[in-house]
Motif scaffolding. Structure first.
Motif, PDB file in Angstrom:
ATOM      1  N   ASP A 179      -5.357   8.681  -5.656  1.00  0.00           N
ATOM      2  CA  ASP A 179      -4.821   7.515  -4.944  1.00  0.00           C
ATOM      3  C   ASP A 179      -5.913   6.837  -4.113  1.00  0.00           C
ATOM      4  O   ASP A 179      -6.012   5.600  -4.080  1.00  0.00           O
ATOM      5  CB  ASP A 179      -3.669   7.944  -4.031  1.00  0.00           C
ATOM      6  CG  ASP A 179      -2.446   8.407  -4.816  1.00  0.00           C
ATOM      7  OD1 ASP A 179      -2.358   8.089  -6.026  1.00  0.00           O
ATOM      8  OD2 ASP A 179      -1.598   9.101  -4.227  1.00  0.00           O
ATOM      9  N   GLU A 183      -7.440   2.969  -4.546  1.00  0.00           N
ATOM     10  CA  GLU A 183      -7.468   2.023  -3.429  1.00  0.00           C
ATOM     11  C   GLU A 183      -8.883   1.515  -3.191  1.00  0.00           C
ATOM     12  O   GLU A 183      -9.091   0.315  -2.963  1.00  0.00           O
ATOM     13  CB  GLU A 183      -6.927   2.709  -2.172  1.00  0.00           C
ATOM     14  CG  GLU A 183      -6.850   1.779  -0.966  1.00  0.00           C
ATOM     15  CD  GLU A 183      -6.283   2.474   0.263  1.00  0.00           C
ATOM     16  OE1 GLU A 183      -6.358   1.874   1.354  1.00  0.00           O
ATOM     17  OE2 GLU A 183      -5.768   3.597   0.123  1.00  0.00           O
ATOM     18  N   ALA A 186      -9.822  -0.939  -5.914  1.00  0.00           N
ATOM     19  CA  ALA A 186      -9.161  -2.226  -5.714  1.00  0.00           C
ATOM     20  C   ALA A 186      -9.838  -3.011  -4.590  1.00  0.00           C
ATOM     21  O   ALA A 186     -10.032  -4.231  -4.682  1.00  0.00           O
ATOM     22  CB  ALA A 186      -7.684  -2.005  -5.393  1.00  0.00           C
ATOM     23  N   ALA A 187     -10.230  -2.295  -3.523  1.00  0.00           N
ATOM     24  CA  ALA A 187     -10.911  -2.958  -2.408  1.00  0.00           C
ATOM     25  C   ALA A 187     -12.252  -3.513  -2.857  1.00  0.00           C
ATOM     26  O   ALA A 187     -12.666  -4.605  -2.433  1.00  0.00           O
ATOM     27  CB  ALA A 187     -11.095  -1.966  -1.259  1.00  0.00           C
ATOM     28  N   GLU A 191      -9.159  -6.883  -4.227  1.00  0.00           N
ATOM     29  CA  GLU A 191      -7.718  -6.918  -4.482  1.00  0.00           C
ATOM     30  C   GLU A 191      -6.938  -6.100  -3.468  1.00  0.00           C
ATOM     31  O   GLU A 191      -5.720  -5.958  -3.583  1.00  0.00           O
ATOM     32  CB  GLU A 191      -7.433  -6.401  -5.890  1.00  0.00           C
ATOM     33  CG  GLU A 191      -8.102  -7.232  -6.982  1.00  0.00           C
ATOM     34  CD  GLU A 191      -7.950  -6.610  -8.348  1.00  0.00           C
ATOM     35  OE1 GLU A 191      -7.381  -5.503  -8.433  1.00  0.00           O
ATOM     36  OE2 GLU A 191      -8.407  -7.229  -9.335  1.00  0.00           O
ATOM     37  N   ALA A 192      -7.598  -5.515  -2.488  1.00  0.00           N
ATOM     38  CA  ALA A 192      -6.934  -4.721  -1.452  1.00  0.00           C
ATOM     39  C   ALA A 192      -7.785  -4.762  -0.193  1.00  0.00           C
ATOM     40  O   ALA A 192      -8.929  -5.221  -0.213  1.00  0.00           O
ATOM     41  CB  ALA A 192      -6.739  -3.278  -1.925  1.00  0.00           C
ATOM     42  N   ASP A 193      -7.199  -4.296   0.916  1.00  0.00           N
ATOM     43  CA  ASP A 193      -7.941  -4.269   2.181  1.00  0.00           C
ATOM     44  C   ASP A 193      -9.134  -3.326   2.064  1.00  0.00           C
ATOM     45  O   ASP A 193      -9.070  -2.319   1.342  1.00  0.00           O
ATOM     46  CB  ASP A 193      -7.026  -3.801   3.313  1.00  0.00           C
ATOM     47  CG  ASP A 193      -5.932  -4.816   3.613  1.00  0.00           C
ATOM     48  OD1 ASP A 193      -6.141  -6.009   3.313  1.00  0.00           O
ATOM     49  OD2 ASP A 193      -4.873  -4.404   4.132  1.00  0.00           O
TER      50      ASP A 193
END
Length: 253
Positions: A179, A183, A186-187, A191-193
């Motif tokens: 996970d 994340e 994606a960051a 696409e994420a924080d």
């Protein structure tokens, strides 16, 4: 540091350079000299190292016990060579040992590292090290002490048929790693924080413990990106300790 992580992809030259940067910043390169390991019988029969001259002994007395043992390890590392006459080898190691103790610039430069304990300073005293007892017990004298201990433990584990430590990790922890990696990925793509530096370090350590070199190096790249001014030396030490077991190809799945 889901049941298992994805298989690692082939390393790019950029990722290989990342591993090298962490390695070169942490330790001096050992001399690669092929020397047959001494056997216990050879060590027992070898002539003891000559006593230090009084002025050299006085210098040694000012060092901590751990520092004295680390100096002895370095003397063996640079002084060991092939010879059927082990007494001759030990005399040469003793000469290198005395020279190191009299090299004030070297002692000052590496003072902090010499005071650090490692797997071999915890197992042997200075006299045993200078007699190459650690080599007789199967440790590689030409690499960093902790690396030598880890290599021997892996070899002993392989001989006994034990499974590598990463196969014993809790599946729940592997799931958390998965996970966290998703994340972080994606960051990295916007696409994420952003993921914090501390979390990235924990991810790298977890991936290293799991034997996932590609994932660990990805985390290392993200850590470098976060520290635009350069990764702090203290953090480099921590990252190196995590990545060290992965520096040998046989340690990675």
């Amino acid at each position: 540091m889901v049941a298992s992580l994805p298989r690692p992809l082939p390393l790019s030259h950029r990722r290989i350079r990342l591993l090298r940067r962490f390695t070169l910043k942490r330790k001096r390169q050992p001399q690669q000299i092929l020397v047959p390991a001494s056997t216990p019988s050879q060590v027992e029969k070898a002539v003891p190292s000559p006593a230090l001259q009084p002025h050299v002994a006085a210098i040694a007395a000012e060092l901590t016990e751990t520092a004295r043992r680390n100096v002895a390890l370095e003397a063996v590392r640079i002084g060991n060579y092939y010879s059927e006459d082990q007494a001759e080898v030990l005399r040469y190691i003793a000469e290198q040992h005395a020279e190191l103790l009299q090299d004030s610039k070297w002692l000052k430069k590496y003072a902090a590292k010499l005071r650090k304990e490692n797997g071999l300073t915890q197992r042997y005293n200075s006299s045993e090290i200078l007699a190459k007892r650690h080599e007789a017990d199967g440790y590689d004298v030409f690499v960093h002490a902790d690396e030598a201990v880890a290599a021997k433990e892996r070899a002993d584990s392989a001989k006994s048929g034990n499974k590598p430590s990463w196969e014993e990790m809790d599946p729940a922890l592997l799931g958390e790693l998965q996970d966290g990696l998703l994340e972080a990925a994606a960051a990295a793509q916007g696409e994420a924080d952003p993921v914090g530096a501390d979390e990235l370090v924990e991810l790298l350590e977890g991936c290293a413990r799991a034997g996932e070199i590609a994932a660990a190096v990805f985390c290392g790249e993200r850590i470098e990106a976060v520290h635009e001014g350069g990764v702090p030396d203290e953090l480099v030490d921590r990252l190196f300790e995590a990545l060290k077991p992965l520096l040998r190809p046989s340690a990675v799945r």
